[in-house]
Scaffold this motif. Sequence first.
Motif, mmCIF file in Angstrom:
data_model
loop_
_atom_site.group_PDB
_atom_site.id
_atom_site.type_symbol
_atom_site.label_atom_id
_atom_site.label_comp_id
_atom_site.label_asym_id
_atom_site.label_seq_id
_atom_site.Cartn_x
_atom_site.Cartn_y
_atom_site.Cartn_z
ATOM 1 N N ASP A 1 0.825 -1.208 0.000
ATOM 2 C CA ASP A 1 0.000 0.000 0.000
ATOM 3 C C ASP A 1 0.864 1.266 0.000
ATOM 4 O OD1 ASP A 1 -2.414 1.347 -0.048
ATOM 5 O OD2 ASP A 1 -2.673 1.296 2.122
ATOM 6 N N ILE A 2 1.779 1.363 -0.960
ATOM 7 C CA ILE A 2 2.601 2.564 -1.081
ATOM 8 C C ILE A 2 1.725 3.683 -1.621
ATOM 9 C CG2 ILE A 2 4.536 3.637 -2.314
ATOM 10 C CD1 ILE A 2 5.456 1.694 -0.218
ATOM 11 N N LYS A 3 1.614 4.742 -0.847
ATOM 12 C CA LYS A 3 0.836 5.914 -1.247
ATOM 13 C C LYS A 3 1.317 7.102 -0.428
ATOM 14 C CE LYS A 3 -2.919 4.623 1.886
ATOM 15 N NZ LYS A 3 -4.304 4.186 1.943
ATOM 16 N N PRO A 4 0.979 8.318 -0.827
ATOM 17 C CA PRO A 4 1.450 9.502 -0.108
ATOM 18 C C PRO A 4 1.101 9.504 1.379
ATOM 19 C CG PRO A 4 0.614 10.153 -2.241
ATOM 20 C CD PRO A 4 0.279 8.689 -2.075
ATOM 21 N N ALA A 5 -0.045 8.975 1.749
ATOM 22 C CA ALA A 5 -0.437 8.954 3.161
ATOM 23 C C ALA A 5 0.471 8.051 3.994
ATOM 24 C CB ALA A 5 -1.885 8.516 3.294
ATOM 25 N N ASN A 6 1.112 7.059 3.382
ATOM 26 C CA ASN A 6 2.005 6.137 4.080
ATOM 27 C C ASN A 6 3.478 6.508 3.931
ATOM 28 O OD1 ASN A 6 -0.087 4.565 5.023
ATOM 29 N ND2 ASN A 6 0.020 3.117 3.346
ATOM 30 N N THR A 7 3.747 7.670 3.376
ATOM 31 C CA THR A 7 5.113 8.141 3.205
ATOM 32 C C THR A 7 5.295 9.357 4.097
ATOM 33 O OG1 THR A 7 5.067 7.381 0.921
ATOM 34 C CG2 THR A 7 6.827 8.895 1.523
ATOM 35 N N LEU A 8 6.176 9.239 5.093
ATOM 36 C CA LEU A 8 6.402 10.316 6.046
ATOM 37 C C LEU A 8 7.717 11.008 5.721
ATOM 38 C CD1 LEU A 8 5.367 8.389 9.260
ATOM 39 C CD2 LEU A 8 3.955 9.877 7.837
ATOM 40 N N VAL A 9 7.692 12.334 5.721
ATOM 41 C CA VAL A 9 8.863 13.122 5.331
ATOM 42 C C VAL A 9 9.158 14.151 6.420
ATOM 43 C CG1 VAL A 9 9.825 14.668 3.587
ATOM 44 C CG2 VAL A 9 8.198 12.898 2.909
ATOM 45 N N ASN A 10 10.419 14.211 6.835
ATOM 46 C CA ASN A 10 10.863 15.276 7.718
ATOM 47 C C ASN A 10 11.452 16.355 6.826
ATOM 48 O OD1 ASN A 10 12.636 16.970 9.276
ATOM 49 N ND2 ASN A 10 12.460 15.491 10.936
ATOM 50 N N GLY A 11 10.733 17.469 6.678
ATOM 51 C CA GLY A 11 11.150 18.538 5.780
ATOM 52 C C GLY A 11 12.464 19.177 6.170
ATOM 53 N N ALA A 12 12.788 19.202 7.459
ATOM 54 C CA ALA A 12 14.029 19.833 7.922
ATOM 55 C C ALA A 12 15.255 18.979 7.621
ATOM 56 C CB ALA A 12 13.941 20.124 9.417
ATOM 57 N N THR A 13 15.114 17.658 7.752
ATOM 58 C CA THR A 13 16.267 16.777 7.569
ATOM 59 C C THR A 13 16.262 16.043 6.232
ATOM 60 O OG1 THR A 13 15.158 14.861 8.578
ATOM 61 C CG2 THR A 13 16.384 16.343 10.057
ATOM 62 N N GLY A 14 15.089 15.972 5.589
ATOM 63 C CA GLY A 14 14.978 15.239 4.339
ATOM 64 C C GLY A 14 14.810 13.747 4.522
ATOM 65 N N VAL A 15 14.712 13.290 5.771
ATOM 66 C CA VAL A 15 14.554 11.857 6.051
ATOM 67 C C VAL A 15 13.144 11.427 5.634
ATOM 68 C CG1 VAL A 15 14.467 10.107 7.870
ATOM 69 C CG2 VAL A 15 16.235 11.862 7.917
ATOM 70 N N VAL A 16 13.062 10.275 4.965
ATOM 71 C CA VAL A 16 11.794 9.706 4.526
ATOM 72 C C VAL A 16 11.617 8.348 5.208
ATOM 73 C CG1 VAL A 16 10.510 8.776 2.564
ATOM 74 C CG2 VAL A 16 11.827 10.875 2.304
#
Length: 75
Positions: free
Chosen positions: A55-70
């Motif tokens: 179930d890869i989708k945007p809701a299951n993808t978490l991004v830290n905008g400050a560090t770029g960690v996904v």
Amino acid sequence: MLATSPNYSVLEDFQGHSLNRLLSGLIEVRSFLRLAIAMASALADVHRREIVHLDIKPANTLVNGATGVVKIAGV
């Protein structure tokens, strides 16, 4: 009688937001490419562990905008 424990997951709070939230506006090409590379790397890490995420989708993808960690959630 067997004792049962609740089913739950514990995730670290790395100050990330869902990709849905991040994509609600325009994004620079350079930022998009960095994000795409980080997403591919995160997904490759999941696959390296022989986990198939169905179930890869945007809701299951978490991004830290400050560090770029996904991080890939819902695994």
